[in-house]
Scaffold this motif. Structure first.
Motif, PDB file in Angstrom:
ATOM      1  N   VAL A  14       4.602  -2.429 -10.211  1.00  0.00           N
ATOM      2  CA  VAL A  14       3.258  -2.650 -10.754  1.00  0.00           C
ATOM      3  C   VAL A  14       2.277  -1.766  -9.993  1.00  0.00           C
ATOM      4  O   VAL A  14       2.228  -1.789  -8.762  1.00  0.00           O
ATOM      5  N   THR A  15       1.518  -0.976 -10.740  1.00  0.00           N
ATOM      6  CA  THR A  15       0.455  -0.152 -10.157  1.00  0.00           C
ATOM      7  C   THR A  15      -0.853  -0.523 -10.852  1.00  0.00           C
ATOM      8  O   THR A  15      -0.858  -1.311 -11.801  1.00  0.00           O
ATOM      9  N   ALA A  16      -1.953   0.040 -10.393  1.00  0.00           N
ATOM     10  CA  ALA A  16      -3.261  -0.239 -10.999  1.00  0.00           C
ATOM     11  C   ALA A  16      -4.051   1.053 -11.146  1.00  0.00           C
ATOM     12  O   ALA A  16      -3.789   2.031 -10.447  1.00  0.00           O
ATOM     13  N   SER A  17      -5.033   1.028 -12.032  1.00  0.00           N
ATOM     14  CA  SER A  17      -5.829   2.230 -12.297  1.00  0.00           C
ATOM     15  C   SER A  17      -6.729   2.603 -11.127  1.00  0.00           C
ATOM     16  O   SER A  17      -7.112   3.765 -10.988  1.00  0.00           O
ATOM     17  N   THR A  18      -7.083   1.638 -10.239  1.00  0.00           N
ATOM     18  CA  THR A  18      -7.949   1.932  -9.100  1.00  0.00           C
ATOM     19  C   THR A  18      -7.211   1.767  -7.779  1.00  0.00           C
ATOM     20  O   THR A  18      -6.992   2.738  -7.064  1.00  0.00           O
ATOM     21  N   THR A  19      -6.819   0.544  -7.432  1.00  0.00           N
ATOM     22  CA  THR A  19      -6.086   0.263  -6.197  1.00  0.00           C
ATOM     23  C   THR A  19      -4.843  -0.561  -6.528  1.00  0.00           C
ATOM     24  O   THR A  19      -4.966  -1.611  -7.174  1.00  0.00           O
ATOM     25  N   ASN A  20      -3.677  -0.089  -6.112  1.00  0.00           N
ATOM     26  CA  ASN A  20      -2.431  -0.794  -6.431  1.00  0.00           C
ATOM     27  C   ASN A  20      -2.378  -2.159  -5.759  1.00  0.00           C
ATOM     28  O   ASN A  20      -2.843  -2.319  -4.629  1.00  0.00           O
ATOM     29  N   GLY A  55      -8.482  -2.913 -10.862  1.00  0.00           N
ATOM     30  CA  GLY A  55      -8.318  -2.089 -12.053  1.00  0.00           C
ATOM     31  C   GLY A  55      -7.301  -2.660 -13.016  1.00  0.00           C
ATOM     32  O   GLY A  55      -6.799  -3.777 -12.847  1.00  0.00           O
ATOM     33  N   ASP A  56      -7.004  -1.878 -14.058  1.00  0.00           N
ATOM     34  CA  ASP A  56      -6.024  -2.267 -15.065  1.00  0.00           C
ATOM     35  C   ASP A  56      -4.619  -2.045 -14.514  1.00  0.00           C
ATOM     36  O   ASP A  56      -4.354  -1.004 -13.894  1.00  0.00           O
TER      37      ASP A  56
END
Length: 191
Positions: A70-76, A114-115
């Protein structure tokens, strides 16, 4: 498209020899990676005497495993202690079917921002329909379930659009992600 098992590697010419199951040998030019001898894969003829390796194949009815990230658009996010990342997939023709879940852990957990995006086990085509399947997010406290549609973000990741105009699954949507929350999915896509 045929199933074949690699037999030898010709490093001078960058080719493998693959034995067709129950048939003659072919010369294959691997795409994206270099399979080792004994690799069972799908091969497609692109010109007389020229084949490409499309990817690995599981035995009929069996699954390959992978660890979804799982990653995120701003901070993982940081999954935390005792988190569980469980994924499996199989190939049927030019499609893969993927099922899995991530159970966010305890100590050390951080939601990020983020998303969110989840990794796929292999790259998929990036043209055509981007909706891939179903996903469910479970908020563990207070208990709540949010359904959505999985959609392709890149050739190697997908995300979830939540039902009811809730938007994209993220660090604060539909709720602030917390310890022991779970996201699960079943998707299929063209490779």
């Amino acid at each position: 498209m045929i199933r074949a098992r690699t037999t030898t590697w010709d490093s001078a010419n960058g080719r493998i020899t693959a034995a067709v199951l129950g048939g003659p040998e072919i010369q294959a030019v691997p795409v994206g990676y270099w399979p080792a001898p004994g690799f069972l894969g799908w091969y497609e003829q692109v010109a007389p005497g020229s084949w490409i390796c499309l990817g690995p194949v599981a035995s009929e009815g069996s699954y390959n495993t992978y660890t979804p990230v799982v990653t995120a658009s701003t901070t993982n996010p940081t999954l935390g202690a005792n988190s569980i990342q469980n994924g499996r997939w199989t190939r049927i023709g030019r499609e893969i079917h993927v099922t899995g879940f991530v159970n966010f852990g305890g100590a050390g957990f951080a939601a990020g921002s983020g998303d969110y995006r989840v990794s796929l086990p292999v790259d998929v085509v990036t043209s055509g329909v981007s909706l891939l399947g179903n996903a469910t997010f479970e908020d563990s406290s207070p208990a709540g379930y949010y359904n959505g549609a999985a959609y392709r973000v890149t050739s190697s990741t997908f995300s979830v659009v939540l039902d009811g105009a809730l938007g994209i699954w993220g660090s604060a949507n539909p709720v602030v992600l917390a310890q022991t929350d779970i996201v699960g999915w079943h998707i299929r896509m063209e490779i």
